[in-house]
Design a protein around this motif. Sequence first.
Motif, PDB file in Angstrom:
ATOM      1  N   THR A  14       0.935  -1.151   0.024  1.00 62.45           N
ATOM      2  CA  THR A  14      -0.126   0.128  -0.075  1.00 62.45           C
ATOM      3  C   THR A  14       0.915   1.341  -0.079  1.00 62.45           C
ATOM      4  OG1 THR A  14      -1.765  -1.096   1.193  1.00 62.45           O
ATOM      5  CG2 THR A  14      -2.111   1.381   1.249  1.00 62.45           C
ATOM      6  N   ALA A  15       1.752   1.421   0.826  1.00 65.44           N
ATOM      7  CA  ALA A  15       2.835   2.397   1.117  1.00 65.44           C
ATOM      8  C   ALA A  15       3.746   2.657  -0.088  1.00 65.44           C
ATOM      9  CB  ALA A  15       3.658   2.361   2.353  1.00 65.44           C
ATOM     10  N   LEU A  16       4.131   1.475  -0.937  1.00 67.42           N
ATOM     11  CA  LEU A  16       5.158   1.280  -1.894  1.00 67.42           C
ATOM     12  C   LEU A  16       4.803   2.291  -3.103  1.00 67.42           C
ATOM     13  CD1 LEU A  16       7.681   0.104  -3.181  1.00 67.42           C
ATOM     14  CD2 LEU A  16       6.306  -1.605  -3.806  1.00 67.42           C
ATOM     15  N   PRO A  17       3.747   2.481  -3.795  1.00 66.28           N
ATOM     16  CA  PRO A  17       3.400   3.146  -4.815  1.00 66.28           C
ATOM     17  C   PRO A  17       3.554   4.829  -4.389  1.00 66.28           C
ATOM     18  CG  PRO A  17       1.747   1.600  -4.781  1.00 66.28           C
ATOM     19  CD  PRO A  17       2.500   1.277  -3.486  1.00 66.28           C
ATOM     20  N   ILE A  18       3.130   5.057  -3.300  1.00 69.83           N
ATOM     21  CA  ILE A  18       3.109   6.351  -2.947  1.00 69.83           C
ATOM     22  C   ILE A  18       4.747   7.184  -2.413  1.00 69.83           C
ATOM     23  CG2 ILE A  18       2.040   8.358  -1.387  1.00 69.83           C
ATOM     24  CD1 ILE A  18      -0.053   6.435  -0.893  1.00 69.83           C
ATOM     25  N   ILE A  19       5.282   6.179  -1.761  1.00 72.85           N
ATOM     26  CA  ILE A  19       6.620   6.457  -1.344  1.00 72.85           C
ATOM     27  C   ILE A  19       7.494   6.344  -2.574  1.00 72.85           C
ATOM     28  CG2 ILE A  19       8.530   5.654   0.174  1.00 72.85           C
ATOM     29  CD1 ILE A  19       6.701   5.139   2.323  1.00 72.85           C
ATOM     30  N   GLY A  20       7.290   5.336  -3.356  1.00 71.11           N
ATOM     31  CA  GLY A  20       8.053   5.157  -4.595  1.00 71.11           C
ATOM     32  C   GLY A  20       8.075   6.344  -5.443  1.00 71.11           C
ATOM     33  N   LEU A  21       6.955   6.904  -5.714  1.00 74.58           N
ATOM     34  CA  LEU A  21       6.799   7.872  -6.720  1.00 74.58           C
ATOM     35  C   LEU A  21       7.286   9.037  -5.962  1.00 74.58           C
ATOM     36  CD1 LEU A  21       5.362   8.980  -9.163  1.00 74.58           C
ATOM     37  CD2 LEU A  21       3.336   9.560  -7.980  1.00 74.58           C
ATOM     38  N   ALA A  22       7.005   9.305  -4.729  1.00 76.60           N
ATOM     39  CA  ALA A  22       7.884  10.578  -3.976  1.00 76.60           C
ATOM     40  C   ALA A  22       9.457  10.425  -4.352  1.00 76.60           C
ATOM     41  CB  ALA A  22       7.245  10.639  -2.647  1.00 76.60           C
ATOM     42  N   LEU A  23      10.004   9.328  -3.906  1.00 74.77           N
ATOM     43  CA  LEU A  23      11.536   9.303  -4.078  1.00 74.77           C
ATOM     44  C   LEU A  23      11.980   9.303  -5.381  1.00 74.77           C
ATOM     45  CD1 LEU A  23      11.933   6.183  -1.610  1.00 74.77           C
ATOM     46  CD2 LEU A  23      12.237   8.635  -1.149  1.00 74.77           C
ATOM     47  N   ALA A  24      11.103   8.843  -6.412  1.00 76.95           N
ATOM     48  CA  ALA A  24      11.442   8.973  -7.872  1.00 76.95           C
ATOM     49  C   ALA A  24      11.536  10.534  -8.219  1.00 76.95           C
ATOM     50  CB  ALA A  24      10.558   8.044  -8.735  1.00 76.95           C
ATOM     51  N   THR A  25      10.463  11.074  -7.687  1.00 78.97           N
ATOM     52  CA  THR A  25      10.638  12.740  -7.880  1.00 78.97           C
ATOM     53  C   THR A  25      11.558  13.582  -7.426  1.00 78.97           C
ATOM     54  OG1 THR A  25       8.078  12.183  -8.021  1.00 78.97           O
ATOM     55  CG2 THR A  25       8.766  14.651  -8.023  1.00 78.97           C
ATOM     56  N   ALA A  34       4.392   7.193   5.035  1.00 80.21           N
ATOM     57  CA  ALA A  34       5.296   6.642   6.298  1.00 80.21           C
ATOM     58  C   ALA A  34       4.558   6.457   7.481  1.00 80.21           C
ATOM     59  CB  ALA A  34       6.627   7.402   6.159  1.00 80.21           C
ATOM     60  N   VAL A  35       4.105   7.737   7.923  1.00 84.26           N
ATOM     61  CA  VAL A  35       3.380   7.759   9.438  1.00 84.26           C
ATOM     62  C   VAL A  35       2.191   6.972   9.287  1.00 84.26           C
ATOM     63  CG1 VAL A  35       1.942   9.559  10.730  1.00 84.26           C
ATOM     64  CG2 VAL A  35       4.242  10.256   9.557  1.00 84.26           C
ATOM     65  N   ALA A  36       1.534   6.758   8.196  1.00 90.32           N
ATOM     66  CA  ALA A  36       0.215   5.902   8.217  1.00 90.32           C
ATOM     67  C   ALA A  36       0.745   4.399   8.615  1.00 90.32           C
ATOM     68  CB  ALA A  36      -0.408   5.756   6.630  1.00 90.32           C
ATOM     69  N   VAL A  37       1.759   3.887   8.176  1.00 89.92           N
ATOM     70  CA  VAL A  37       2.118   2.437   8.171  1.00 89.92           C
ATOM     71  C   VAL A  37       3.166   2.195   9.460  1.00 89.92           C
ATOM     72  CG1 VAL A  37       1.794   1.841   5.885  1.00 89.92           C
ATOM     73  CG2 VAL A  37       4.017   2.571   6.640  1.00 89.92           C
ATOM     74  N   SER A  38       3.826   3.288  10.015  1.00 88.97           N
ATOM     75  CA  SER A  38       4.711   2.976  10.985  1.00 88.97           C
ATOM     76  C   SER A  38       4.594   3.671  12.420  1.00 88.97           C
ATOM     77  CB  SER A  38       6.225   3.312  10.633  1.00 88.97           C
ATOM     78  OG  SER A  38       6.354   4.508  10.238  1.00 88.97           O
ATOM     79  N   GLY A  39       3.531   4.731  12.153  1.00 96.22           N
ATOM     80  CA  GLY A  39       3.334   5.914  13.455  1.00 96.22           C
ATOM     81  C   GLY A  39       4.669   7.080  13.354  1.00 96.22           C
ATOM     82  N   GLY A  40       4.509   7.718  14.528  1.00 96.32           N
ATOM     83  CA  GLY A  40       5.359   8.811  14.588  1.00 96.32           C
ATOM     84  C   GLY A  40       6.938   8.548  14.976  1.00 96.32           C
ATOM     85  N   ILE A  41       7.799   8.533  14.098  1.00 98.05           N
ATOM     86  CA  ILE A  41       9.141   8.301  14.239  1.00 98.05           C
ATOM     87  C   ILE A  41       9.975   9.755  14.033  1.00 98.05           C
ATOM     88  CG2 ILE A  41      11.040   7.127  13.403  1.00 98.05           C
ATOM     89  CD1 ILE A  41       9.377   4.775  12.532  1.00 98.05           C
ATOM     90  N   GLY A  42      10.775  10.254  14.960  1.00 99.07           N
ATOM     91  CA  GLY A  42      11.504  11.370  14.819  1.00 99.07           C
ATOM     92  C   GLY A  42      12.778  11.506  14.582  1.00 99.07           C
ATOM     93  N   PHE A  43      13.315  12.500  14.163  1.00 98.18           N
ATOM     94  CA  PHE A  43      14.706  12.693  14.174  1.00 98.18           C
ATOM     95  C   PHE A  43      15.348  12.097  12.857  1.00 98.18           C
ATOM     96  CE2 PHE A  43      14.274  13.571  18.825  1.00 98.18           C
ATOM     97  CZ  PHE A  43      15.345  14.700  18.774  1.00 98.18           C
TER      98      PHE A  43
END
Length: 348
Positions: A210-221, A264-273
């Motif tokens: 589910t996250a791969l297409p969205i994150i993949g498109l953003a990273l490719a951009t 990222a936040v949707a699948v893993s929650g809040g991760i800082g730093f």
Amino acid sequence: MSPAVDRRIRARQLTLLLVLLLGLVSLLSLTTGASGTSLWAVLQDLLAGRELSTMERVVLLDIRLPRLCMGILVGASLAVSGAVMQGLFRNPLADPGIVGVSAGAGLAAITAIVLGSLLPATVQQLVGSALVPLSAFFGGWASTLILYRVSTRGGQTSVATMLLAGIALGALSGATSGILVYIADDTQLRDLTFWGMGSLAGATWVKVLTALPIIGLALATAPFLARGLNALALGEAAAGHTGIAVQRVKNIAILAVAGATGAAVAVSGGIGFIGIVVPHLLRLATGPDHHSLLPNAALLGATLLLAADMIARIIVAPAELPIGIVTAILGAPVFLWILLKRRGGLGI
């Protein structure tokens, strides 16, 4: 050899080193966990022609491998988003949360956890366990849309207005979240705490795909933004004079960060730093050129998040810490060291 050529050579060398490091950490991640299953033992079984046991298949293919893939996606997306936002705002303290994505996603997720039981039974059955991640993703996008509309006038987006609006939205989201936490029961409070601190424990192939297409498109951009982000370091007016379509760069950067961070936040929650520290470390190593900074940020962000995830699994095994605690413990001292080093406070 000119300093620019020297930095490019060092950037290429660092890229190769980070690829090797990510491969090594990935192998270690596959063999780390409360289960006694070892990747090396499994490889020996395969080379000897023996079939894997049911437990080995489940642990490696259904638990550790999707967790590994999710860690790479989330770490890369947070680090690249941080690098893009720091370039866009020309502010080394910027991170993905500055555009309101984290605040909106967090509020939507908390609302789903606390009030999700009030939804009609048919909706709950249809959405199931995907209610929280779906709510977080659309909450992030909604907050970004609000900020974009507030900060855009006459087709021009004011970065300063977006920064101030993001702070206001974060405060409002925090206050609303506080009200929801106050009315939550004990079980919901535990879910809120674990989700708010981030974790890869709930990784599944469904979430990864589910996250791969969205994150993949953003990273490719992101690499296509490098030239524009380099020019923006001179200021918007100067960047425009060099032929950069400044407004287009800002629009694409904001959408890419919103998509990558929201997913990222949707699948893993809040991760800082991760989004703050990684770009700083890379600028110290190879300079501010975004042509090398962005791909190296993806590699280093993925590597650091996988390493933090392994620590979270080992330190209190067979239980595990929320990964956000580990990244904060590791990231905060590093960030302070970077600040002191930039000011000469360490005498170096």
